[in-house]
Design an enzyme around this catalytic site. Sequence first.
Site: not given
Ligand code: PNS
Length: 161
Positions: A41, A90, A128
């Site tokens: 990212k 939100r 963010s």
């Molecule tokens: O703040 P964000 O970027 O919306 O958080 C996203 C997050 C970290 C919660 C999500 O990308 C995540 O859980 N990533 C880990 C990979 C995973 O478990 N993916 C399957 C569920 S979508």
Amino acid sequence: MKTAVYPGSFDPITNGHLDIINRSLRIFDRLVVAVLENKDKNPLFSTQERVAQLKEITKDMGNVEVRSFSGLLVDFCESVDSKIIIRGLRGVTDFSYEFQMALTNRSMDNDIETLFVSADTQYLFFSSSMVKEVAHFGGNIDNMVPPSVKEALKKKFPNLV
Ligand code: PNS
């Protein structure tokens, strides 16, 4: 002891995230804030920087732990002995993605529950990404992030005063 996990990119942490941490602490005995190592990212702040920012901001909250994680969130939850994921909502625009994520996580672990928490209305309109955009153009972010995060953003964006 009931533990919840609050995962996210936190790039950077905002006052909205902080409000959700405080609200979650009224419900759970222990909160693990899980910072995603976003390998693809290209985050503004490194994982170490984001973890350090969160540790600084939560240092007086005895029952908060800040960790980074990579891989699946359900595996991270298992590793900290929690079945509860906290996510901030939100508004309706967040809902379909969040609902999809909650059900994906549950499809991998049927015992996982995702709880949606809304931040105070004053924090509902920014993210963010919005903070970074405003900071980039030198706008006022005083009500959006904790002072220590503003200082960190100043080092990335010379326009920010
Ligand atoms: O703040 P964000 O970027 O919306 O958080 C996203 C997050 C970290 C919660 C999500 O990308 C995540 O859980 N990533 C880990 C990979 C995973 O478990 N993916 C399957 C569920 S979508």
